[in-house]
Design a protein around this motif. Structure first.
Motif, PDB file in Angstrom:
ATOM      1  N   GLU A 129       0.831  -1.196   0.000  1.00 28.22           N
ATOM      2  CA  GLU A 129       0.000   0.000   0.000  1.00 28.22           C
ATOM      3  C   GLU A 129       0.870   1.253   0.000  1.00 28.22           C
ATOM      4  O   GLU A 129       0.601   2.209  -0.730  1.00 28.22           O
ATOM      5  N   SER A 130       1.932   1.247   0.792  1.00 29.75           N
ATOM      6  CA  SER A 130       2.836   2.390   0.842  1.00 29.75           C
ATOM      7  C   SER A 130       3.539   2.599  -0.493  1.00 29.75           C
ATOM      8  O   SER A 130       3.680   3.735  -0.967  1.00 29.75           O
ATOM      9  N   CYS A 131       3.960   1.510  -1.122  1.00 31.72           N
ATOM     10  CA  CYS A 131       4.646   1.589  -2.415  1.00 31.72           C
ATOM     11  C   CYS A 131       3.742   2.219  -3.469  1.00 31.72           C
ATOM     12  O   CYS A 131       4.144   3.131  -4.201  1.00 31.72           O
ATOM     13  N   LEU A 132       2.492   1.758  -3.542  1.00 33.76           N
ATOM     14  CA  LEU A 132       1.575   2.252  -4.566  1.00 33.76           C
ATOM     15  C   LEU A 132       1.058   3.651  -4.229  1.00 33.76           C
ATOM     16  O   LEU A 132       0.869   4.483  -5.128  1.00 33.76           O
ATOM     17  N   ALA A 133       0.843   3.928  -2.947  1.00 34.51           N
ATOM     18  CA  ALA A 133       0.389   5.263  -2.551  1.00 34.51           C
ATOM     19  C   ALA A 133       1.449   6.321  -2.848  1.00 34.51           C
ATOM     20  O   ALA A 133       1.114   7.483  -3.131  1.00 34.51           O
ATOM     21  N   SER A 134       2.708   5.934  -2.824  1.00 39.88           N
ATOM     22  CA  SER A 134       3.787   6.897  -3.087  1.00 39.88           C
ATOM     23  C   SER A 134       3.772   7.396  -4.529  1.00 39.88           C
ATOM     24  O   SER A 134       4.443   8.383  -4.851  1.00 39.88           O
ATOM     25  N   LEU A 135       2.996   6.730  -5.400  1.00 46.12           N
ATOM     26  CA  LEU A 135       2.899   7.157  -6.793  1.00 46.12           C
ATOM     27  C   LEU A 135       1.920   8.307  -6.982  1.00 46.12           C
ATOM     28  O   LEU A 135       1.988   9.030  -7.980  1.00 46.12           O
ATOM     29  N   LEU A 136       0.992   8.490  -6.042  1.00 46.63           N
ATOM     30  CA  LEU A 136      -0.090   9.453  -6.239  1.00 46.63           C
ATOM     31  C   LEU A 136       0.394  10.870  -6.553  1.00 46.63           C
ATOM     32  O   LEU A 136      -0.163  11.520  -7.452  1.00 46.63           O
ATOM     33  N   PRO A 137       1.394  11.409  -5.849  1.00 45.85           N
ATOM     34  CA  PRO A 137       1.810  12.786  -6.174  1.00 45.85           C
ATOM     35  C   PRO A 137       2.286  12.964  -7.613  1.00 45.85           C
ATOM     36  O   PRO A 137       2.153  14.043  -8.183  1.00 45.85           O
ATOM     37  N   TYR A 138       2.808  11.898  -8.209  1.00 46.15           N
ATOM     38  CA  TYR A 138       3.340  12.016  -9.561  1.00 46.15           C
ATOM     39  C   TYR A 138       2.245  12.221 -10.598  1.00 46.15           C
ATOM     40  O   TYR A 138       2.516  12.708 -11.709  1.00 46.15           O
ATOM     41  N   PHE A 139       0.997  11.828 -10.280  1.00 44.20           N
ATOM     42  CA  PHE A 139      -0.097  12.036 -11.227  1.00 44.20           C
ATOM     43  C   PHE A 139      -0.450  13.519 -11.364  1.00 44.20           C
ATOM     44  O   PHE A 139      -1.120  13.907 -12.316  1.00 44.20           O
ATOM     45  N   ASP A 140      -0.030  14.330 -10.415  1.00 40.13           N
ATOM     46  CA  ASP A 140      -0.341  15.763 -10.447  1.00 40.13           C
ATOM     47  C   ASP A 140       0.821  16.607 -10.955  1.00 40.13           C
ATOM     48  O   ASP A 140       0.720  17.833 -11.028  1.00 40.13           O
ATOM     49  N   VAL A 141       1.913  15.958 -11.311  1.00 38.42           N
ATOM     50  CA  VAL A 141       3.096  16.682 -11.785  1.00 38.42           C
ATOM     51  C   VAL A 141       3.065  16.765 -13.305  1.00 38.42           C
ATOM     52  O   VAL A 141       2.844  15.758 -13.991  1.00 38.42           O
ATOM     53  N   GLU A 142       3.262  17.963 -13.826  1.00 37.50           N
ATOM     54  CA  GLU A 142       3.322  18.137 -15.271  1.00 37.50           C
ATOM     55  C   GLU A 142       4.657  17.624 -15.813  1.00 37.50           C
ATOM     56  O   GLU A 142       5.676  17.649 -15.135  1.00 37.50           O
ATOM     57  N   GLY A 143       4.612  17.170 -17.065  1.00 36.26           N
ATOM     58  CA  GLY A 143       5.836  16.720 -17.698  1.00 36.26           C
ATOM     59  C   GLY A 143       6.024  15.224 -17.569  1.00 36.26           C
ATOM     60  O   GLY A 143       5.306  14.546 -16.831  1.00 36.26           O
ATOM     61  N   PRO A 144       7.007  14.688 -18.286  1.00 33.29           N
ATOM     62  CA  PRO A 144       7.225  13.238 -18.301  1.00 33.29           C
ATOM     63  C   PRO A 144       7.721  12.705 -16.956  1.00 33.29           C
ATOM     64  O   PRO A 144       8.459  13.384 -16.236  1.00 33.29           O
ATOM     65  N   PHE A 145       7.278  11.512 -16.630  1.00 31.46           N
ATOM     66  CA  PHE A 145       7.706  10.841 -15.405  1.00 31.46           C
ATOM     67  C   PHE A 145       9.080  10.226 -15.658  1.00 31.46           C
ATOM     68  O   PHE A 145       9.262   9.507 -16.648  1.00 31.46           O
ATOM     69  N   PRO A 146      10.069  10.496 -14.819  1.00 33.84           N
ATOM     70  CA  PRO A 146      11.422   9.962 -15.066  1.00 33.84           C
ATOM     71  C   PRO A 146      11.433   8.443 -15.179  1.00 33.84           C
ATOM     72  O   PRO A 146      10.893   7.746 -14.316  1.00 33.84           O
ATOM     73  N   VAL A 147      12.039   7.958 -16.237  1.00 25.27           N
ATOM     74  CA  VAL A 147      12.046   6.524 -16.511  1.00 25.27           C
ATOM     75  C   VAL A 147      12.720   5.752 -15.383  1.00 25.27           C
ATOM     76  O   VAL A 147      12.266   4.679 -14.986  1.00 25.27           O
ATOM     77  N   HIS A 148      13.808   6.290 -14.850  1.00 23.21           N
ATOM     78  CA  HIS A 148      14.534   5.559 -13.817  1.00 23.21           C
ATOM     79  C   HIS A 148      13.725   5.456 -12.529  1.00 23.21           C
ATOM     80  O   HIS A 148      13.824   4.462 -11.792  1.00 23.21           O
ATOM     81  N   ILE A 149      12.888   6.466 -12.235  1.00 21.64           N
ATOM     82  CA  ILE A 149      12.043   6.389 -11.041  1.00 21.64           C
ATOM     83  C   ILE A 149      10.948   5.343 -11.241  1.00 21.64           C
ATOM     84  O   ILE A 149      10.630   4.578 -10.322  1.00 21.64           O
ATOM     85  N   ALA A 150      10.367   5.311 -12.439  1.00 22.20           N
ATOM     86  CA  ALA A 150       9.358   4.289 -12.734  1.00 22.20           C
ATOM     87  C   ALA A 150       9.934   2.898 -12.549  1.00 22.20           C
ATOM     88  O   ALA A 150       9.302   2.016 -11.949  1.00 22.20           O
ATOM     89  N   ALA A 151      11.144   2.676 -13.068  1.00 25.50           N
ATOM     90  CA  ALA A 151      11.786   1.370 -12.924  1.00 25.50           C
ATOM     91  C   ALA A 151      12.022   1.040 -11.461  1.00 25.50           C
ATOM     92  O   ALA A 151      11.815  -0.104 -11.026  1.00 25.50           O
ATOM     93  N   MET A 152      12.440   2.030 -10.672  1.00 19.87           N
ATOM     94  CA  MET A 152      12.663   1.806  -9.241  1.00 19.87           C
ATOM     95  C   MET A 152      11.365   1.423  -8.532  1.00 19.87           C
ATOM     96  O   MET A 152      11.353   0.522  -7.686  1.00 19.87           O
ATOM     97  N   LYS A 153      10.278   2.109  -8.860  1.00 15.48           N
ATOM     98  CA  LYS A 153       9.000   1.832  -8.214  1.00 15.48           C
ATOM     99  C   LYS A 153       8.493   0.432  -8.555  1.00 15.48           C
ATOM    100  O   LYS A 153       7.990  -0.301  -7.687  1.00 15.48           O
ATOM    101  N   ILE A 154       8.618   0.052  -9.807  1.00 12.22           N
ATOM    102  CA  ILE A 154       8.159  -1.286 -10.210  1.00 12.22           C
ATOM    103  C   ILE A 154       9.035  -2.349  -9.582  1.00 12.22           C
ATOM    104  O   ILE A 154       8.542  -3.373  -9.080  1.00 12.22           O
TER     105      ILE A 154
END
Length: 268
Positions: free
Chosen positions: A119-144
Motif C-alpha cells: 500500500e505504501s509503495c503504490l500510494a507513493s505514486l499518487l503525487p506524480y499524477f499531479d506533476v506536469e511533464g514526463p515521469f522519469p524513466v529511472h524512477i518508474a523502474a525503481m517503483k516497479i
C-alpha cells in the motif's frame, strides 16, 4: 462521467469512474498489481468470484479470463492505482537471479490483505499524477522493482507466477470452453488462449461441438442464466452481466425466445 485513466508511464496508471457501473471482460497481457482507493470491484473468473474494496491490494496474473465490474460506493468514485508487471520488465528483474520454478502453479488472483508495504509503495505514486511533464524513466523502474521485491518478500510462491514467461500452448478446447464460456471475448482471443489460430479454433470448435462458436456460446450462457434465475432465485439484472451478456434488453429477448417466458417471470 466517462471512465478516466491517467498514465504517468505506460506501466503505471490511475483509474477513476463515477457512474453507476463499468463492466469489461479482459485477458490481461501483463500481471496487474492493483491498489484499491475507493469504490468496489467484482472480478469473476471461471473458478471463483472476488470482491475488492477500499484498501485492498491484489495481483491479477496475466492470460486469465476475467469479467470485471466496477462500482462507485458510499458516495465515492471507483478509484485505483494499477501497475503493469510486464514480461520484459520481469525478465530484466530476474535475469541475475537463480530461480527454480515449480510448475504448474495456480494462476488465481492473489490478495494481500491491505499489506502496508504494498500500500505504501503504490500510494507513493499518487503525487506524480499531479506533476506536469514526463515521469522519469529511472524512477518508474525503481517503483516497479520495489513492488516486485515486496511481492517476493511477502509471498514465497510468487516467483512461480512472475518468473514464468511461457505463452499459452495448445490445450484441450472442450475443457477450456466449458469452463470459460461466460466470458464475452473475441474468437481470436479464445483461439490464442487455447494455442490456436482463429481458423484452427473455428475448425476444431465445429468438430467438437457441432455448432458455430457464437451459437454455442449463446446457448450455454442462456442455460447458466436460467439456472441462476430459476434455481438460485437471482434477479435478471444481477445475472445478465455475469453470464456474458452486455445489454439487459437483449438478454431478456434471447431468454424469452429460448425458454418461452421472460426472465422476470422466473419460470412462473
Amino acid at each position: 462521467m466517462e471512465f478516466q485513466t491517467k498514465y504517468i508511464t505506460p506501466d503505471i496508471k490511475l483509474s477513476c469512474y463515477e457512474d453507476k457501473l463499468f463492466k469489461t471482460e479482459v485477458v490481461f497481457e501483463h500481471h496487474m498489481l492493483i491498489w484499491f482507493m475507493s469504490g468496489e470491484t467484482k472480478i469473476i473468473q471461471a473458478e471463483a468470484t472476488h470482491v475488492f474494496q477500499a484498501g485492498d491490494v491484489f495481483l491479477i496474473p496475466r492470460h486469465q479470463l476475467s469479467t470485471v465490474i466496477n462500482y462507485p460506493k458510499d458516495g465515492l468514485p471507483h478509484r485505483t492505482v494499477a501497475m503493469h508487471l510486464s514480461v520484459e520488465r520481469l525478465k530484466t528483474f530476474y535475469a541475475d537471479l537463480d530461480i527454480q520454478l515449480q510448475l504448474p502453479v495456480s494462476q488465481k488472483i492473489r490478495s494481500f490483505d491491505r499489506h502496508p508495504l504494498l500500500e505504501s509503495c503504490l500510494a507513493s505514486l499518487l503525487p506524480y499524477f499531479d506533476v506536469e511533464g514526463p515521469f522519469p524513466v529511472h524512477i518508474a523502474a525503481m517503483k516497479i522493482n520495489e513492488a516486485i521485491s515486496i511481492l517476493r518478500l511477502i509471498d514465497s510462491d510468487i516467483d512461480n507466477v512472475l518468473a514464468n514467461f511461457d505463452e499459452p500452448g495448445k490445450i484441450d478446447l472442450v475443457g477450456f470452453m466449458e469452463k470459460n464460456f461466460m466470458f464475452n471475448m473475441p474468437m481470436e482471443r479464445f483461439g490464442y488462449l487455447t494455442g490456436r489460430s482463429l481458423s484452427t479454433f473455428n475448425r476444431d470448435f465445429r468438430r467438437h461441438f457441432g455448432a458455430t462458436p457464437q451459437r454455442w456460446l449463446t446457448q450455454k450462457r442462456l442455460e447458466l442464466a436460467h439456472y441462476e434465475i430459476i434455481q438460485k432465485r437471482k434477479k435478471p439484472v444481477d445475472v445478465y452481466l455475469e453470464v456474458g451478456f452486455e445489454d439487459l434488453s437483449h438478454f431478456s429477448f434471447a431468454f424469452k425466445k429460448q425458454f418461452g417466458y421472460p426472465p422476470t417471470k422466473g419460470g412462473g
